[in-house]
Design a protein around this motif. Structure first.
Motif, PDB file in Angstrom:
ATOM      1  N   PRO A  64      39.291  49.101  33.923  1.00 31.20           N
ATOM      2  CA  PRO A  64      38.636  49.163  35.352  1.00 31.20           C
ATOM      3  C   PRO A  64      38.418  47.744  35.832  1.00 31.20           C
ATOM      4  O   PRO A  64      38.239  46.565  35.021  1.00 31.20           O
ATOM      5  CB  PRO A  64      37.775  49.843  35.328  1.00 31.20           C
ATOM      6  N   THR A  65      38.460  47.366  37.470  1.00 34.36           N
ATOM      7  CA  THR A  65      38.070  46.114  37.786  1.00 34.36           C
ATOM      8  C   THR A  65      36.744  45.902  37.731  1.00 34.36           C
ATOM      9  O   THR A  65      36.035  44.940  38.039  1.00 34.36           O
ATOM     10  CB  THR A  65      38.762  46.038  39.296  1.00 34.36           C
ATOM     11  N   ASP A  66      35.928  47.057  37.845  1.00 29.26           N
ATOM     12  CA  ASP A  66      34.483  47.042  37.695  1.00 29.26           C
ATOM     13  C   ASP A  66      34.054  48.348  37.428  1.00 29.26           C
ATOM     14  O   ASP A  66      34.770  49.373  37.146  1.00 29.26           O
ATOM     15  CB  ASP A  66      34.057  47.015  39.029  1.00 29.26           C
ATOM     16  N   GLU A  67      32.753  48.512  36.859  1.00 28.77           N
ATOM     17  CA  GLU A  67      32.217  49.731  36.396  1.00 28.77           C
ATOM     18  C   GLU A  67      30.673  49.756  36.969  1.00 28.77           C
ATOM     19  O   GLU A  67      30.076  48.811  37.040  1.00 28.77           O
ATOM     20  CB  GLU A  67      32.324  49.777  34.763  1.00 28.77           C
ATOM     21  N   ARG A  68      30.285  50.791  37.170  1.00 28.35           N
ATOM     22  CA  ARG A  68      28.838  51.203  37.686  1.00 28.35           C
ATOM     23  C   ARG A  68      27.913  51.567  36.402  1.00 28.35           C
ATOM     24  O   ARG A  68      28.335  51.898  35.257  1.00 28.35           O
ATOM     25  CB  ARG A  68      28.933  52.553  38.325  1.00 28.35           C
ATOM     26  N   ASP A  73      29.347  59.414  30.296  1.00 24.53           N
ATOM     27  CA  ASP A  73      29.875  60.630  30.911  1.00 24.53           C
ATOM     28  C   ASP A  73      29.711  61.018  32.420  1.00 24.53           C
ATOM     29  O   ASP A  73      29.884  61.973  32.754  1.00 24.53           O
ATOM     30  CB  ASP A  73      29.428  61.673  30.036  1.00 24.53           C
ATOM     31  N   HIS A  74      28.977  60.031  33.051  1.00 24.33           N
ATOM     32  CA  HIS A  74      28.549  60.053  34.584  1.00 24.33           C
ATOM     33  C   HIS A  74      30.056  60.345  35.346  1.00 24.33           C
ATOM     34  O   HIS A  74      31.016  59.721  35.304  1.00 24.33           O
ATOM     35  CB  HIS A  74      27.856  58.956  35.110  1.00 24.33           C
ATOM     36  N   PRO A  75      29.911  61.087  36.369  1.00 24.75           N
ATOM     37  CA  PRO A  75      31.156  61.441  37.298  1.00 24.75           C
ATOM     38  C   PRO A  75      31.559  60.163  38.022  1.00 24.75           C
ATOM     39  O   PRO A  75      32.721  60.158  38.486  1.00 24.75           O
ATOM     40  CB  PRO A  75      30.612  62.432  38.053  1.00 24.75           C
ATOM     41  N   GLU A  76      30.565  59.220  38.150  1.00 24.57           N
ATOM     42  CA  GLU A  76      30.923  58.078  38.998  1.00 24.57           C
ATOM     43  C   GLU A  76      31.470  56.751  38.196  1.00 24.57           C
ATOM     44  O   GLU A  76      31.930  55.707  38.681  1.00 24.57           O
ATOM     45  CB  GLU A  76      29.941  57.373  39.867  1.00 24.57           C
ATOM     46  N   ARG A  77      31.569  56.996  36.991  1.00 27.31           N
ATOM     47  CA  ARG A  77      32.206  56.009  36.008  1.00 27.31           C
ATOM     48  C   ARG A  77      33.775  55.887  36.313  1.00 27.31           C
ATOM     49  O   ARG A  77      34.403  56.718  36.780  1.00 27.31           O
ATOM     50  CB  ARG A  77      32.129  56.410  34.502  1.00 27.31           C
ATOM     51  N   ASN A  78      34.180  54.507  36.660  1.00 23.95           N
ATOM     52  CA  ASN A  78      35.560  54.362  36.997  1.00 23.95           C
ATOM     53  C   ASN A  78      36.545  54.519  35.666  1.00 23.95           C
ATOM     54  O   ASN A  78      37.687  55.216  36.012  1.00 23.95           O
ATOM     55  CB  ASN A  78      35.684  52.979  37.263  1.00 23.95           C
ATOM     56  N   LEU A 147      34.448  35.512  33.008  1.00 24.83           N
ATOM     57  CA  LEU A 147      35.381  36.818  33.234  1.00 24.83           C
ATOM     58  C   LEU A 147      34.852  37.921  33.719  1.00 24.83           C
ATOM     59  O   LEU A 147      35.377  38.930  34.434  1.00 24.83           O
ATOM     60  CB  LEU A 147      36.301  36.905  32.052  1.00 24.83           C
ATOM     61  N   VAL A 148      33.323  38.367  33.695  1.00 24.21           N
ATOM     62  CA  VAL A 148      32.866  39.369  33.827  1.00 24.21           C
ATOM     63  C   VAL A 148      31.476  39.186  34.259  1.00 24.21           C
ATOM     64  O   VAL A 148      30.702  38.345  33.624  1.00 24.21           O
ATOM     65  CB  VAL A 148      32.458  40.548  32.752  1.00 24.21           C
ATOM     66  N   ALA A 149      30.948  39.805  35.494  1.00 25.72           N
ATOM     67  CA  ALA A 149      29.567  39.053  36.009  1.00 25.72           C
ATOM     68  C   ALA A 149      28.781  40.474  35.963  1.00 25.72           C
ATOM     69  O   ALA A 149      29.075  41.583  36.718  1.00 25.72           O
ATOM     70  CB  ALA A 149      29.866  38.623  37.522  1.00 25.72           C
ATOM     71  N   PRO A 150      27.413  40.178  36.135  1.00 25.69           N
ATOM     72  CA  PRO A 150      26.654  41.118  36.149  1.00 25.69           C
ATOM     73  C   PRO A 150      26.234  41.279  37.887  1.00 25.69           C
ATOM     74  O   PRO A 150      26.256  40.368  38.524  1.00 25.69           O
ATOM     75  CB  PRO A 150      25.422  41.021  35.593  1.00 25.69           C
ATOM     76  N   VAL A 151      26.075  42.552  38.524  1.00 23.47           N
ATOM     77  CA  VAL A 151      25.697  42.925  39.571  1.00 23.47           C
ATOM     78  C   VAL A 151      24.598  43.543  39.703  1.00 23.47           C
ATOM     79  O   VAL A 151      24.310  44.777  39.576  1.00 23.47           O
ATOM     80  CB  VAL A 151      26.966  43.620  40.341  1.00 23.47           C
ATOM     81  N   ARG A 152      23.342  43.185  40.410  1.00 20.13           N
ATOM     82  CA  ARG A 152      22.172  43.716  40.881  1.00 20.13           C
ATOM     83  C   ARG A 152      22.278  43.774  42.395  1.00 20.13           C
ATOM     84  O   ARG A 152      22.765  42.822  43.134  1.00 20.13           O
ATOM     85  CB  ARG A 152      21.159  42.938  40.256  1.00 20.13           C
ATOM     86  N   GLN A 153      21.416  44.712  42.866  1.00 22.66           N
ATOM     87  CA  GLN A 153      21.410  44.796  44.253  1.00 22.66           C
ATOM     88  C   GLN A 153      22.712  45.033  45.013  1.00 22.66           C
ATOM     89  O   GLN A 153      22.756  44.287  46.077  1.00 22.66           O
ATOM     90  CB  GLN A 153      20.377  43.826  44.888  1.00 22.66           C
ATOM     91  N   ALA A 154      23.560  45.818  44.436  1.00 24.73           N
ATOM     92  CA  ALA A 154      24.830  45.934  45.357  1.00 24.73           C
ATOM     93  C   ALA A 154      24.121  46.496  46.539  1.00 24.73           C
ATOM     94  O   ALA A 154      23.423  47.543  46.706  1.00 24.73           O
ATOM     95  CB  ALA A 154      25.724  46.620  44.290  1.00 24.73           C
ATOM     96  N   PRO A 155      25.303  46.179  47.959  1.00 30.40           N
ATOM     97  CA  PRO A 155      24.627  46.986  48.861  1.00 30.40           C
ATOM     98  C   PRO A 155      25.106  48.504  48.983  1.00 30.40           C
ATOM     99  O   PRO A 155      24.830  49.012  50.015  1.00 30.40           O
ATOM    100  CB  PRO A 155      25.478  46.224  50.099  1.00 30.40           C
ATOM    101  N   LYS A 156      25.779  49.107  47.927  1.00 33.28           N
ATOM    102  CA  LYS A 156      26.040  50.420  48.160  1.00 33.28           C
ATOM    103  C   LYS A 156      25.787  50.844  46.630  1.00 33.28           C
ATOM    104  O   LYS A 156      25.732  50.241  45.804  1.00 33.28           O
ATOM    105  CB  LYS A 156      27.450  50.679  48.592  1.00 33.28           C
ATOM    106  N   PRO A 157      25.222  52.425  46.572  1.00 35.46           N
ATOM    107  CA  PRO A 157      25.033  52.860  45.250  1.00 35.46           C
ATOM    108  C   PRO A 157      26.293  52.920  44.520  1.00 35.46           C
ATOM    109  O   PRO A 157      27.285  53.125  44.798  1.00 35.46           O
ATOM    110  CB  PRO A 157      24.386  54.287  45.792  1.00 35.46           C
ATOM    111  N   PRO A 158      25.823  52.719  43.024  1.00 36.12           N
ATOM    112  CA  PRO A 158      24.661  52.335  42.432  1.00 36.12           C
ATOM    113  C   PRO A 158      24.465  51.041  42.647  1.00 36.12           C
ATOM    114  O   PRO A 158      25.450  50.266  42.707  1.00 36.12           O
ATOM    115  CB  PRO A 158      24.686  53.145  40.975  1.00 36.12           C
ATOM    116  N   PRO A 159      23.171  50.520  42.590  1.00 40.10           N
ATOM    117  CA  PRO A 159      22.936  49.152  42.724  1.00 40.10           C
ATOM    118  C   PRO A 159      23.242  48.246  41.537  1.00 40.10           C
ATOM    119  O   PRO A 159      23.575  46.983  41.834  1.00 40.10           O
ATOM    120  CB  PRO A 159      21.636  49.021  43.285  1.00 40.10           C
ATOM    121  N   GLU A 160      23.581  48.838  40.603  1.00 37.16           N
ATOM    122  CA  GLU A 160      23.531  48.140  39.086  1.00 37.16           C
ATOM    123  C   GLU A 160      24.986  48.392  38.604  1.00 37.16           C
ATOM    124  O   GLU A 160      25.252  49.491  38.473  1.00 37.16           O
ATOM    125  CB  GLU A 160      22.650  48.260  38.319  1.00 37.16           C
ATOM    126  N   ARG A 161      25.978  46.962  38.710  1.00 37.27           N
ATOM    127  CA  ARG A 161      27.206  47.249  38.124  1.00 37.27           C
ATOM    128  C   ARG A 161      27.704  46.069  37.258  1.00 37.27           C
ATOM    129  O   ARG A 161      26.957  45.229  37.189  1.00 37.27           O
ATOM    130  CB  ARG A 161      27.998  47.236  39.366  1.00 37.27           C
TER     131      ARG A 161
END
Length: 221
Positions: A64-68, A73-78, A147-161
């Motif tokens: 995946p290019t990114d992950e939540r 097992d969450h349905p929003e996992r890429n 190569l991989v960055a943490p994301v907090r406070q994303a402007p769309k849910p979920p905010p952590e990615r």
């Protein structure tokens, strides 16, 4: 601003754009290799089409290019979406451990992603705000090294990615951007007009945009 050459291809409808994306993925992976694949709903039909194609699956790796940052097992996992659409067909699917949280997840994912580079193909999407992967306009992750960055406070849910960085996504032979639907029209217009949106910051030579007529309506290439 400067950035990759944007090659816009417009198709009559989303189904045709997705079919073209599937064909491009298949062409790129005909001899095996690694594909970094967008999540979300837009590319689902393309992945289902790829699942039915004759490809050397044991030699193909998907990531995946990114992950939540939600449970595995969450349905929003890429990665779950990729597994569901491409099925258990012999591909190697690399799961990014975002359930560990942004910082630890990004650190551990770095070691998983490094051996996969360069990618054979990257398929990205475009959000209504112009984001791609989990790289949002004006977000600190755009400046991340590695190569991989943490994301907090994303402007769309979920905010952590966690997300592949511009540096990682730019290491590819083929870069594709799949854009469908009227809701993406303004973001595509801004991208083509030269606004400082995340896809403009890729350092690939050419970014091929596969758009349907709804997304590209009234856009000046």
């Amino acid at each position: 601003m400067n950035g990759p050459h944007l090659q816009l291809e417009v198709y009559p409808d989303a189904g045709t754009a997705c079919r073209t994306a599937a064909q491009r993925l298949a062409q790129a992976l005909a001899q095996g290799g690694t594909a970094a694949l967008a999540g979300g709903n837009t590319p689902r039909p393309a992945y289902r089409m790829v699942a039915g194609m004759d490809l050397p699956r044991p030699t193909i790796t998907l990531v995946p290019t990114d992950e939540r940052c939600v449970p595995p097992d969450h349905p929003e996992r890429n990665d779950r979406m990729l597994a569901e659409t491409l099925g258990d067909r012999g591909y190697r699917l690399v799961r990014l451990p975002a359930e560990l949280g942004p910082e630890r997840g990004a650190r551990e994912a770095e070691a998983l992603v490094a051996p996969l580079l360069p990618f054979r193909v990257v398929l990205l999407g475009l959000g209504e705000d112009g984001h791609t992967a989990s790289l949002f306009p004006d977000h600190p992750a755009l400046e991340a090294t590695g190569l991989v960055a943490p994301v907090r406070q994303a402007p769309k849910p979920p905010p952590e990615r966690i997300t592949l960085t511009l540096q990682a996504l730019s290491q590819t032979e083929t870069a594709l951007l799949l854009v469908t639907g009227a809701s993406k029209r303004e973001a595509l217009r801004r991208l083509l007009a030269g606004d400082d949106l995340p896809p403009r910051r890729l350092t690939v030579s050419t970014l091929t945009i596969l758009a349907d007529r709804e997304a590209a309506d009234m856009v000046e290439p």
